[in-house]
Scaffold this motif. Structure first.
Motif, PDB file in Angstrom:
ATOM      1  N   PRO A 173       0.758  -1.047   0.158  1.00 21.92           N
ATOM      2  CA  PRO A 173      -0.035   0.035  -0.011  1.00 21.92           C
ATOM      3  C   PRO A 173       0.887   1.401   0.009  1.00 21.92           C
ATOM      4  O   PRO A 173       2.045   1.255   0.284  1.00 21.92           O
ATOM      5  CB  PRO A 173      -0.819  -0.057   1.349  1.00 21.92           C
ATOM      6  N   PRO A 174       0.211   2.467  -0.515  1.00 20.44           N
ATOM      7  CA  PRO A 174       1.132   3.746  -0.399  1.00 20.44           C
ATOM      8  C   PRO A 174       1.562   4.046   0.958  1.00 20.44           C
ATOM      9  O   PRO A 174       0.918   3.675   2.003  1.00 20.44           O
ATOM     10  CB  PRO A 174       0.088   4.657  -1.076  1.00 20.44           C
ATOM     11  N   PHE A 175       2.577   4.815   1.147  1.00 17.28           N
ATOM     12  CA  PHE A 175       2.894   5.237   2.378  1.00 17.28           C
ATOM     13  C   PHE A 175       3.182   4.056   3.144  1.00 17.28           C
ATOM     14  O   PHE A 175       2.883   4.073   4.572  1.00 17.28           O
ATOM     15  CB  PHE A 175       2.410   6.422   2.896  1.00 17.28           C
ATOM     16  N   SER A 176       3.916   3.159   2.838  1.00 21.89           N
ATOM     17  CA  SER A 176       4.215   1.858   3.702  1.00 21.89           C
ATOM     18  C   SER A 176       5.674   2.094   4.095  1.00 21.89           C
ATOM     19  O   SER A 176       6.521   2.633   3.551  1.00 21.89           O
ATOM     20  CB  SER A 176       3.963   0.450   2.844  1.00 21.89           C
ATOM     21  N   TRP A 177       6.023   1.517   5.371  1.00 26.05           N
ATOM     22  CA  TRP A 177       7.379   1.464   5.948  1.00 26.05           C
ATOM     23  C   TRP A 177       7.634   0.236   6.557  1.00 26.05           C
ATOM     24  O   TRP A 177       6.797  -0.173   7.552  1.00 26.05           O
ATOM     25  CB  TRP A 177       7.329   2.688   7.072  1.00 26.05           C
ATOM     26  N   GLY A 178       8.840  -0.464   6.442  1.00 23.63           N
ATOM     27  CA  GLY A 178       9.049  -1.660   6.791  1.00 23.63           C
ATOM     28  C   GLY A 178       9.439  -2.856   6.087  1.00 23.63           C
ATOM     29  O   GLY A 178      10.159  -2.647   5.000  1.00 23.63           O
ATOM     30  N   THR A 179       9.448  -3.916   6.332  1.00 23.26           N
ATOM     31  CA  THR A 179      10.071  -5.229   5.944  1.00 23.26           C
ATOM     32  C   THR A 179       9.162  -6.160   5.387  1.00 23.26           C
ATOM     33  O   THR A 179       8.022  -5.964   5.462  1.00 23.26           O
ATOM     34  CB  THR A 179      11.090  -5.890   6.879  1.00 23.26           C
ATOM     35  N   ALA A 180       9.666  -7.241   4.770  1.00 22.73           N
ATOM     36  CA  ALA A 180       8.653  -8.341   4.245  1.00 22.73           C
ATOM     37  C   ALA A 180       8.060  -9.067   5.240  1.00 22.73           C
ATOM     38  O   ALA A 180       6.904  -9.364   5.184  1.00 22.73           O
ATOM     39  CB  ALA A 180       9.622  -9.335   3.256  1.00 22.73           C
ATOM     40  N   SER A 181       8.319  -8.936   6.414  1.00 22.50           N
ATOM     41  CA  SER A 181       7.512  -9.338   7.734  1.00 22.50           C
ATOM     42  C   SER A 181       6.783  -8.722   8.490  1.00 22.50           C
ATOM     43  O   SER A 181       5.825  -8.916   9.218  1.00 22.50           O
ATOM     44  CB  SER A 181       8.671 -10.315   8.445  1.00 22.50           C
ATOM     45  N   GLY A 182       6.786  -7.272   8.169  1.00 21.77           N
ATOM     46  CA  GLY A 182       5.876  -6.461   8.629  1.00 21.77           C
ATOM     47  C   GLY A 182       5.917  -4.979   8.319  1.00 21.77           C
ATOM     48  O   GLY A 182       7.083  -4.163   8.078  1.00 21.77           O
ATOM     49  N   LEU A 183       4.869  -4.547   7.861  1.00 23.53           N
ATOM     50  CA  LEU A 183       4.753  -3.230   7.139  1.00 23.53           C
ATOM     51  C   LEU A 183       3.708  -2.461   8.094  1.00 23.53           C
ATOM     52  O   LEU A 183       2.813  -2.897   8.351  1.00 23.53           O
ATOM     53  CB  LEU A 183       4.329  -3.121   5.582  1.00 23.53           C
ATOM     54  N   TYR A 240       4.126   5.009   7.001  1.00 24.36           N
ATOM     55  CA  TYR A 240       5.105   5.715   7.213  1.00 24.36           C
ATOM     56  C   TYR A 240       4.422   7.061   7.843  1.00 24.36           C
ATOM     57  O   TYR A 240       3.751   7.574   7.609  1.00 24.36           O
ATOM     58  CB  TYR A 240       5.372   6.017   5.597  1.00 24.36           C
ATOM     59  N   ASP A 241       5.355   7.397   8.867  1.00 26.62           N
ATOM     60  CA  ASP A 241       5.074   8.720   9.363  1.00 26.62           C
ATOM     61  C   ASP A 241       5.177   9.811   8.476  1.00 26.62           C
ATOM     62  O   ASP A 241       6.034  10.087   7.778  1.00 26.62           O
ATOM     63  CB  ASP A 241       6.084   8.673  10.654  1.00 26.62           C
ATOM     64  N   LEU A 242       3.956  10.568   8.461  1.00 28.01           N
ATOM     65  CA  LEU A 242       3.927  11.656   7.352  1.00 28.01           C
ATOM     66  C   LEU A 242       5.200  12.719   7.408  1.00 28.01           C
ATOM     67  O   LEU A 242       5.757  13.144   6.569  1.00 28.01           O
ATOM     68  CB  LEU A 242       2.533  12.488   7.417  1.00 28.01           C
ATOM     69  N   SER A 243       5.248  13.197   8.696  1.00 34.46           N
ATOM     70  CA  SER A 243       6.553  14.190   8.816  1.00 34.46           C
ATOM     71  C   SER A 243       7.525  13.732   8.328  1.00 34.46           C
ATOM     72  O   SER A 243       8.516  14.501   7.873  1.00 34.46           O
ATOM     73  CB  SER A 243       6.403  14.754  10.233  1.00 34.46           C
ATOM     74  N   ALA A 244       8.236  12.360   8.794  1.00 30.92           N
ATOM     75  CA  ALA A 244       9.382  11.728   8.359  1.00 30.92           C
ATOM     76  C   ALA A 244       9.419  11.760   6.926  1.00 30.92           C
ATOM     77  O   ALA A 244      10.578  11.857   6.163  1.00 30.92           O
ATOM     78  CB  ALA A 244       9.619  10.568   9.073  1.00 30.92           C
ATOM     79  N   PHE A 245       8.218  11.152   6.399  1.00 28.90           N
ATOM     80  CA  PHE A 245       8.251  10.863   4.849  1.00 28.90           C
ATOM     81  C   PHE A 245       8.453  12.190   4.133  1.00 28.90           C
ATOM     82  O   PHE A 245       9.529  12.468   3.194  1.00 28.90           O
ATOM     83  CB  PHE A 245       6.905  10.493   4.392  1.00 28.90           C
ATOM     84  N   LEU A 246       7.961  13.246   4.358  1.00 33.62           N
ATOM     85  CA  LEU A 246       8.088  14.569   3.744  1.00 33.62           C
ATOM     86  C   LEU A 246       9.448  15.279   4.179  1.00 33.62           C
ATOM     87  O   LEU A 246       9.977  15.983   3.159  1.00 33.62           O
ATOM     88  CB  LEU A 246       7.007  15.706   4.420  1.00 33.62           C
TER      89      LEU A 246
END
Length: 429
Positions: A373-383, A386-392
């Motif tokens: 899914p869009p704005f995902s953060w993580g690994t194959a074992s867990g997504l 994504y924190d919005l401020s960190a992404f921007l």
């Protein structure tokens, strides 16, 4: 003179992950975006995209804005043209659009543009105000009953068509599309010192491009066009059909049947793929039968599959909140679809048909799921989201490295994309 606008119907708007952050008309096929291709054939500059309202903050250099019907300028005749349609330049040789339609019996009346049995737009006379009769999301459902004007060309049906027909389109484009810079042909003038080439199809080098010794160019399968400012480093093997955009650097490896947009850095094995601008693949790894957005960075040894072990049909999983639907592609070879601003860590692996949503940061190695899914953060074992401020913050840093600013309007586009892709509780419960 006429005013040209492109529209995305419901099918074009469904080309996720790309149309979450850009109109379909700003996707590239061959050596041009769909918008640039329409401009070249209609011989008019596109004034705007009619598409999903969530893209109203779309803001990219040299690209027209996203508009609504209320923003259309009808002080001149208007062309509304589908972003999925490709006119055949060999069949449309009129000097201007006015000449094209002056040959019809209805040149002062609204007309419906058709390619085969598909509606691909309208031409509307000066002062037209009946836009409530037009349904750009579903042209066939429009209330209008205008005379039809037939055109010659094709209409893309699926986003993977952008991969499947890209090589053929490069071959069609190489000698037809006007360029802004002087060009020379290796097959006529010979190669630079230390560069070898073979094949009878054109190999065209724009002025300002640099090709280092120990580079090999093979035009036997198709033509090759290398744009101004591009740099091809030693030990790069380019197999046509191929297009290298302005300022792009190819850093070694074998690359065949590909489009590389402007200002990319690419290395390793690339096959049958389209890569939009400002994308980095600076290390070894395989990218095949794939479509990649802007501002993507692939970590070292990132690879994708594009063929199932049983040689079966590759399917795409579509993400709809908490569930998936499976969509058949009819393709035996198909890679990945990578949205804008995606980042992958070292050793990332992606299955054929994988869709990677905009703004994803995937790392840790291992085989990724079929749909991220869009704005995902993580690994194959867990997504996780994504924190919005960190992404921007990341986007600002990445773009600043290329001396480009994320405008406040473009940031609003990303904010809206993030918001509409967040799960929302069922308010009816």
């Amino acid at each position: 003179m006429m005013n040209l606008y492109l529209f995305d119907d419901e099918l074009a708007q469904s080309w996720k992950p790309f149309t979450l952050t850009r109109p379909a008309g700003e996707l590239t096929l061959g050596i041009l975006s769909m918008r640039e291709r329409a401009e070249a054939l209609w011989r008019e500059k596109c004034l705007g995209h009619i598409t999903c309202p969530s893209l109203r903050h779309f803001d990219e250099l040299d690209a027209p804005p996203v508009l609504g019907f209320d923003d259309i300028n009808s002080e001149k005749p208007v062309i509304l043209f589908s972003s999925r349609a490709i006119l055949d330049p060999s069949k449309h040789t009129y000097g201007t659009v006015e000449e094209l339609f002056s040959h019809t019996d209805h040149h002062n009346l609204p007309q419906t543009l058709v390619i085969g049995d598909q509606m691909v737009g309208w031409i509307l006379p000066k002062g037209f105000s009946g836009y409530e009769e037009i349904n750009s999301s579903d042209p066939g459902a429009s209330k209008s009953d205008f005379p039809e004007f037939p055109l010659s060309g094709t209409v893309l049906e699926n986003m993977w068509d952008l991969v499947a027909v890209n090589g053929d389109q490069i071959n069609k484009d190489v000698n037809r599309v006007p360029l802004d810079h002087a060009r020379c042909s290796l097959t006529t003038l010979g190669a630079p010192h230390g560069v070898t080439y073979e094949g009878d199809n054109p190999i065209i080098i724009e002025s300002g491009a640099t090709i280092a010794p120990n580079t090999h160019l093979d035009s036997r399968p198709g033509g090759i066009l290398i744009s101004t400012g591009a740099y091809i480093s030693p030990f790069t093997h380019i197999i046509g059909p191929a297009f290298v955009g302005a300022g792009t650097r190819l850093l070694g490896g074998s690359m065949s049947c590909f489009t590389a947009g402007p200002e990319c850095k690419l290395r390793g094995e690339i096959s049958n793929s389209v890569i939009l601008s400002y994308t980095n693949k600076s290390h070894d790894g395989y990218l095949g039968h794939s479509y990649v957005g802007r501002w993507v960075n692939f970590g070292a040894l990132t690879c994708n599959s594009d063929l199932k072990n049983n040689y079966g049909e590759i399917k795409i999983l579509r993400h709809h909140g908490n569930y998936y639907t499976e969509e058949a592609t009819g393709q035996q070879k198909l890679g990945i679809f990578v949205g804008d601003h995606v980042k992958t860590g070292i050793g990332s692996l992606f299955p054929g048909g994988c869709t990677i949503g905009c703004g994803t940061n995937f790392f840790g190695g291992g085989m990724a799921p079929h749909d991220i899914p869009p704005f995902s953060w993580g690994t194959a074992s867990g997504l996780e989201p994504y924190d919005l401020s960190a992404f921007l913050q990341m986007v600002h840093k990445v773009m600043a490295r290329r001396d480009i600013e994320l405008t406040s309007k473009a940031e609003k586009l990303l904010l809206e994309a993030w918001e509409i892709t967040r799960p929302h509780p069922d308010k009816s419960s």
